[in-house]
Write a protein that holds these residues in place. Structure first.
Motif, short mmCIF file in Angstrom:
data_model
loop_
_atom_site.label_atom_id
_atom_site.label_comp_id
_atom_site.label_asym_id
_atom_site.label_seq_id
_atom_site.Cartn_x
_atom_site.Cartn_y
_atom_site.Cartn_z
N UNK A 1 0.86 -1.19 0.00
CA UNK A 1 0.00 0.00 0.00
C UNK A 1 0.89 1.23 0.00
N UNK A 2 0.33 2.37 -0.43
CA UNK A 2 1.17 3.57 -0.40
C UNK A 2 0.99 4.30 0.92
N UNK A 3 1.82 5.33 1.12
CA UNK A 3 1.81 6.04 2.41
C UNK A 3 0.47 6.72 2.68
N UNK A 4 -0.16 7.22 1.59
CA UNK A 4 -1.47 7.86 1.76
C UNK A 4 -2.51 6.85 2.26
N UNK A 5 -2.39 5.60 1.80
CA UNK A 5 -3.29 4.54 2.25
C UNK A 5 -3.14 4.36 3.76
N UNK A 6 -1.88 4.33 4.19
CA UNK A 6 -1.61 4.16 5.62
C UNK A 6 -2.21 5.32 6.40
N UNK A 7 -2.01 6.53 5.89
CA UNK A 7 -2.51 7.72 6.58
C UNK A 7 -4.04 7.72 6.65
N UNK B 1 -6.20 4.98 6.39
CA UNK B 1 -6.91 3.87 7.03
C UNK B 1 -6.33 3.46 8.40
N UNK B 2 -5.15 4.02 8.76
CA UNK B 2 -4.55 3.67 10.05
C UNK B 2 -4.32 4.93 10.86
N UNK B 3 -4.21 4.70 12.20
CA UNK B 3 -3.92 5.83 13.07
C UNK B 3 -2.44 6.13 12.99
N UNK B 4 -2.01 7.38 13.26
CA UNK B 4 -0.58 7.73 13.20
C UNK B 4 0.23 6.78 14.09
N UNK B 5 1.37 6.31 13.57
CA UNK B 5 2.24 5.46 14.36
C UNK B 5 1.90 3.98 14.31
N UNK B 6 0.72 3.63 13.83
CA UNK B 6 0.34 2.23 13.75
C UNK B 6 1.16 1.52 12.68
N UNK B 7 1.47 0.27 12.88
CA UNK B 7 2.18 -0.49 11.88
C UNK B 7 1.18 -1.23 10.99
N UNK C 1 -7.14 -6.42 4.65
CA UNK C 1 -8.21 -5.53 4.24
C UNK C 1 -8.96 -6.13 3.05
N UNK C 2 -10.11 -5.54 2.78
CA UNK C 2 -10.93 -6.02 1.68
C UNK C 2 -12.12 -5.10 1.48
N UNK C 3 -13.13 -5.57 0.76
CA UNK C 3 -14.32 -4.77 0.55
C UNK C 3 -15.07 -4.60 1.86
N UNK C 4 -15.75 -3.48 2.05
CA UNK C 4 -16.52 -3.28 3.29
C UNK C 4 -17.63 -4.33 3.39
N UNK C 5 -18.10 -4.53 4.60
CA UNK C 5 -19.17 -5.50 4.81
C UNK C 5 -18.65 -6.67 5.62
N UNK C 6 -19.47 -7.67 5.69
CA UNK C 6 -19.15 -8.77 6.59
C UNK C 6 -18.21 -9.80 5.94
N UNK C 7 -17.95 -9.62 4.64
CA UNK C 7 -17.16 -10.61 3.92
C UNK C 7 -15.73 -10.70 4.42
N UNK C 8 -14.96 -11.68 3.91
CA UNK C 8 -13.59 -11.89 4.35
C UNK C 8 -12.69 -10.75 3.86
N UNK C 9 -11.62 -10.51 4.62
CA UNK C 9 -10.64 -9.48 4.22
C UNK C 9 -9.40 -10.25 3.76
N UNK C 10 -9.30 -10.44 2.44
CA UNK C 10 -8.34 -11.40 1.91
C UNK C 10 -6.91 -10.90 1.80
N UNK C 11 -6.73 -9.58 1.57
CA UNK C 11 -5.39 -9.10 1.25
C UNK C 11 -4.59 -8.78 2.51
N UNK C 12 -3.35 -9.26 2.55
CA UNK C 12 -2.46 -8.97 3.68
C UNK C 12 -1.42 -7.95 3.24
N UNK C 13 -1.27 -6.88 4.04
CA UNK C 13 -0.30 -5.84 3.69
C UNK C 13 1.10 -6.32 4.04
N UNK C 14 1.98 -6.28 3.01
CA UNK C 14 3.35 -6.75 3.26
C UNK C 14 4.37 -5.62 3.11
N UNK C 15 3.92 -4.45 2.64
CA UNK C 15 4.90 -3.38 2.47
C UNK C 15 4.22 -2.04 2.21
N UNK C 16 4.99 -0.98 2.38
CA UNK C 16 4.50 0.37 2.13
C UNK C 16 5.43 1.02 1.09
#
Lengths: 109, 919
Positions: free
Chosen positions: B667-673, B675-681, B687-702
């Motif tokens: 994900x890019x830095x703007x994505x981090x800013x 969807x995450x709180x400052x300082x969070x890793x 993450x995935x589409x909103x709703x109750x469905x599964x969140x398939x993608x795992x973030x491995x880098x910025x």
């Protein structure tokens, strides 16, 4: 020379119509004739004679044609048209009524 | 009445004979009068003198006669025009300067007006455009799945459109049209049969079956689309645009009924759309083909046509007479909320407030979908203001030129007045000159406007030849140009004429060239001051836009553009299935690595600084739905290096991320800013589409915020997934996953390779001859394209600024020259009394520079004030900085010095003896 009176507004047309009613005349003769008929009292401003003639011609009250004058000079002759004759009657009538009325008022005073 | 008319006509037609008759009549009168005087005993000379005195001014009498003949107005108008033309011919320098000045000023305005007329005011070429209504007022594109945050809906799903159509009898017809056809890859079209037909890219728009019926159109040939074409399973048909028919098929009637291959699917062309119809909106690339919207499933493998949550259509209809628009709007909004409530975007209680906000706004549809209008209105408005200012400067200049001219001709005017020409007549002649001048300028302006419109179109739409806007000025524009030029001529002819008419003949004749005309020179100075301040405003504006463009282009886009080449491809149009992509990508990578000099081969959906953007709503696992979007891009392992995006945390996409492994994402830095709180890793989050469905993608880098759609959209949240990986929860058959198709290949080379384009085309053709390069550009060119609008505005501003500067310089030069000519005897006396040349130059310069400085003192605050009107169009510039102002000041002062110095030197070169002798 006797005293001159400048023409009141609107009387120039009447005088011209009356003068050419006697027969075709060219411009200079008309001014001479008016002066003569009025015993030199009335004198037409020569600068205003020709514009008046052209205006009457446009209104169809007089007709113009070129002819030869007494001293064998080419000249533009003006004569009264049918409409002009009628107009002359109307204006003469109006003028006489006006002067009579003015005279009456002046006489009564 | 008739005789009166004939009389006037005769006077007019036989002007010469009437005129000579008048001459003869008056001459004969004068001769007879003279003779009379002589007869009465006067000497001949005395007789002539007396006659002249009695008669008065001969010309005056003639004039009065002409007046009483009643031909005067037309007659003298002819005369005035002839006289004006003669006067203008006598002063070619003045005439040339004025006509060119007017032509440029009016031409620029007419060009802008042509564009405004074509882009903002014109209706679609359809039947009765006034009764067309569009549902929605916003610009939304192209396929959206999430809820609209503002609640203002303009884009609809197939399901919503059909519900609207079924439940609103207020519409006579309600049509739907694809929103984003201009942004998707073009259709690959080839006529089947005949042999040797190559596939080429064509624009296709998918529309509802009643599209043409709604617009009330008749086919040029064959038939148009009908409702039964727009049914799933029907054989695919298409209507060809008239322009495409003429251009690529020579108007061949055998096209109708013949089969075409579109993206390798068979499509029958059933008819030709009417001539001049360019679709439902103004666009740089109007559709070549119209296809039934349901067939997008077949032709483009698009599934969103059947998804009730996918919004991809604009809706426009014709209302029945007497329908209340507000009531209809309320009804449609209620219906929309009802439809949305059953969709998956509003399934939770959290979404209630968003659902309540949902509404539509009805807008006039007669001008079509206003996408281009939205993009260009503010720019065109700005251009109109700017060209208006230039026109004002032009008028000031013309006024000044005419003023100088009339004043310098005052001796002539005085003599004519002394000879008995009436004041009205003189004013009329001067006015006639202005009008003739304006007319000449207006005519020249038409030519200028034609060229300028061409230039504007090329600047605005570089490389586009199909823009349905004509550069030919319309009747309206012609009328506009003439009206402006006439008003200018009359308005600015009146002032100088009035001033000129104030001269008393006697004064003018008495004082020769030395008479000072205080009022006039004050007006002149005022005009110069005004011109200077207006020019300063325009120059500051030009500087601001140049600075803005500079800022835009020098933005750190967090990428490397050196030795980068972009190839746009369309594997789907070449007949590939998603399941064949893995092999294709491997082949492409191998083949391009074999090309000497190629360092990296990136493959991706989109590339940086491209017009495309694919936004999806995103939710992080274990957190509430933020109702925010992020753009996605599918990329191969070498992609980040190929475009120069640096990894700042974790790792990028690597060869180990094969299709069979669980889905990861960088994900890019703007994505981090976002969807995450400052300082969070963020590493390790799912993450995935909103709703109750599964969140398939795992973030491995910025990675860094490389700029994608445009500089104004930098810092947009984005995520990158390996090009072939699929979400574990995505159980569709692979051949239904269109996202696996790549759109671009990015090559990084060790050095610039001049014939990279032909190498790239050959390399791809060797992979598969059907796989064509849709578009080839260097990354630098692609970036430059994104600034085309800004560059156009900046160039035009500079153009107008320079024009204004030129005009102001010309004006100052003219006025100073005139002042020098007027004061030549005074200067001669000064020099005879011992003034140095330097002193004379300084004196003239002082006078000129004083006006300019006054203009600048007014101009600077005015310019600073005006910045607010263009602020929204500038990038990261809120105020005119010192640099911009100093540059504008310097340009004006230098130009002013040159304009004043030339006449000042002429003044210093005056020979005192000659100047005095001329008295």
């Amino acid at each position: 020379m006797s005293q001159h009176i400048d023409l009141p507004q609107g009387t120039l047309d009447l005088l011209i119509l009356r003068t050419v009613a006697l027969g075709p005349q060219h411009g200079w003769a008309i001014s001479e004739r008016v002066q003569q008929l009025s015993s030199n009292v009335l004198r037409i401003q020569q600068g205003s004679l020709y514009p008046a003639l052209h205006r009457l011609e446009r209104r169809g009250l007089i007709k113009a044609h070129w002819g030869v004058s007494d001293n064998s000079r080419r000249a533009k002759y003006y004569e009264l048209s049918k409409a002009g004759r009628k107009q002359l009657e109307v204006e003469t009538d109006t003028w006489q009524k006006l002067t009579a009325a003015v005279a009456q008022v002046l006489g009564a005073a | 009445m008739l005789s009166d008319l004939l009389f006037r006509l005769r006077a007019l037609m036989r002007r010469d004979s009437v005129e000579s008759e008048l001459d003869e009549e008056l001459r004969s009168h004068i001769e007879q009068q003279v003779e009379k005087h002589i007869r009465s005993g006067m000497a001949r000379e005395e007789a002539i003198r007396q006659t002249r005195l009695q008669f008065g001014g001969l010309d005056q009498v003639k004039e009065d006669c002409r007046e009483s003949r009643g031909v005067n107005f037309v007659e003298t108008s002819f005369q005035d025009v002839r006289y004006a033309l003669r006067q203008l011919r006598r002063t070619p320098g003045f005439t040339f300067t004025s006509v060119v000045t007017l032509a440029l000023g009016i031409g620029a305005n007419a060009a802008i007006f042509t564009l405004v007329n074509a882009m903002l005011l014109k209706s679609l070429p359809v039947a009765d455009p006034k009764t067309l209504i569009r549902i929605g007022d916003a610009y939304q594109c192209c396929v959206n799945d999430g809820a609209v945050a503002s609640g203002d809906y303009a884009l609809f799903s197939t399901n919503t459109y059909e519900e609207f159509k079924k439940n609103t009898p207020e519409f006579e017809d309600l049509a739907a049209m694809q929103a984003g056809f201009a942004f998707f890859d073009p259709l690959s079209v080839r006529r089947v049969g005949g042999g040797g037909n190559l596939a080429h890219s064509s624009v296709g728009e998918f529309v509802s079956g009643n599209y043409f019926q709604t617009f009330g159109l008749k086919p040029e040939a064959g038939r148009l689309l009908i409702d039964t074409d727009d049914v799933k399973g029907a054989s695919v048909v298409a209507v060809m645009s008239y322009e495409e028919w003429r251009k690529d098929y020579n108007g061949d009637y055998s096209v109708i009924g013949s089969t075409f291959s579109m993206n390798t699917k068979p499509v029958t062309v059933v008819g030709i759309a009417p001539k001049g119809f360019y679709g439902d909106r103004l666009t740089t690339a109007p559709p070549d083909f119209y296809l039934p919207m349901k067939q997008i499933a077949t032709v483009e493998d698009a599934e969103y046509v059947d998804n009730p949550d996918s919004m991809w259509l604009y809706v426009m209809g014709r209302v029945k007479p007497g329908v209340n628009r507000l009531a209809l709007q309320a009804k449609l909004s209620a219906r929309l909320r009802h439809i949305l409530a059953s969709g998956k975007n509003f399934s939770t209680a959290n979404d209630k407030p968003l659902l309540e906000k949902a509404h539509v706004i009805l807008t006039d549809g007669g001008g079509g979908i206003q996408i281009m209008q939205l993009a260009y209105t503010s720019k065109l408005n700005l251009l109109m203001w700017i060209s208006g200012l230039v026109l004002l400067i032009v008028c000031l200049n013309i006024a000044n030129l005419l003023l100088v001219r009339h004043i310098s001709r005052k001796a002539e005017v005085s003599i004519r007045a002394a000879l008995g020409a009436g004041r009205v007549r003189i004013i009329r002649q001067l006015l006639a000159e202005s009008i003739v001048l304006a007319f000449l300028g207006g005519t020249a302006a038409l030519g200028v406007s034609y060229l300028a419109t061409h230039m504007l179109l090329t600047l605005a739409f570089p490389g586009e030849n199909n823009v349905p806007i004509q550069a030919t000025p319309s009747i309206t524009v012609v009328a506009f140009a003439l009206a402006v030029s006439l008003v200018t001529g009359i308005l600015f002819g009146v002032v100088p004429a009035l001033i000129a008419a104030q001269f008393k003949p006697v004064d003018a004749l008495r004082s020769g060239t030395r008479a000072t005309v205080g009022g006039a020179s004050l007006v002149q100075s005022g005009l110069i001051v005004l011109q200077t301040s207006l020019s300063l405003i325009l120059l500051v504006g030009a500087g601001l836009f140049a600075a803005s463009l500079d800022k835009l282009q020098n933005t750190d886009m967090k990428l490397e553009s050196k030795n980068r080449y972009i190839l746009h491809i369309d594997p789907q149009a070449a007949g590939y299935l998603p399941s064949q992509m893995e092999a294709l990508y491997r082949t492409i990578e191998e083949r391009f690595h074999e090309v000497s000099g190629v360092l990296k081969v990136g493959i991706s959906t989109v590339t940086p600084m491209e017009a495309h953007n694919n936004d999806d709503p995103i939710q992080i696992e274990g957190r509430p739905d933020p109702h925010k979007m992020a753009a996605w891009n599918r990329v191969n392992a070498e992609y980040f290096d190929a475009v120069g995006t640096r990894v700042t945390m974790g790792r990028g996409i690597e060869p180990q991320d094969t299709p069979s492994r669980p889905m990861i994402a960088a994900v890019n830095q703007a994505f981090v800013k976002t969807f995450f709180k400052p300082g969070e890793n963020p590493i390790g989050a799912h993450f995935g589409e909103p709703g109750s469905g599964p969140k398939d993608a795992t973030i491995i880098g910025v990675v860094e915020d490389t700029v994608y759609t445009g500089v104004r959209m930098k810092n947009h949240p984005m995520f990158f997934v390996p090009i072939l990986q699929r979400a574990a929860s995505d159980k569709r058959p692979i051949d239904k996953v269109g996202a696996l198709y790549a759109g671009t290949i990015v090559l990084e080379t060790a050095r610039p390779i001049r014939d990279m384009e032909s190498i790239a085309r050959k390399t791809l053709a060797a992979v598969n001859p059907d796989l064509t390069v849709v578009k080839f550009q260097t990354l630098d060119q692609q970036i430059a394209d994104r600034f085309a609008d800004q560059r156009m505005i900046s160039r035009l501003m500079t153009l107008f600024g320079v024009l204004a500067l030129l005009l102001a310089t010309l004006g100052l030069y003219g006025v100073t020259s005139y002042a020098v000519a007027r004061r030549s005897s005074e200067i001669g006396i000064r020099m005879a009394l011992g003034s140095e040349r330097g002193q004379v130059i300084a004196m003239i310069l002082r006078g000129a520079i004083f006006q300019v400085v006054l203009g600048l003192m007014i101009g600077i605050p005015a310019a600073l004030f005006c910045v607010r009107f263009v602020r929204s169009q500038l990038y990261q510039i809120t105020n005119a900085d010192a640099n911009v102002i100093i540059n504008a000041l310097a340009a004006l002062v230098i130009a002013a010095c040159i304009a004043a110095f030339v006449p000042a030197r002429r003044a210093a070169a005056i020979d005192p003896m000659q100047a005095l002798r001329a008295e």
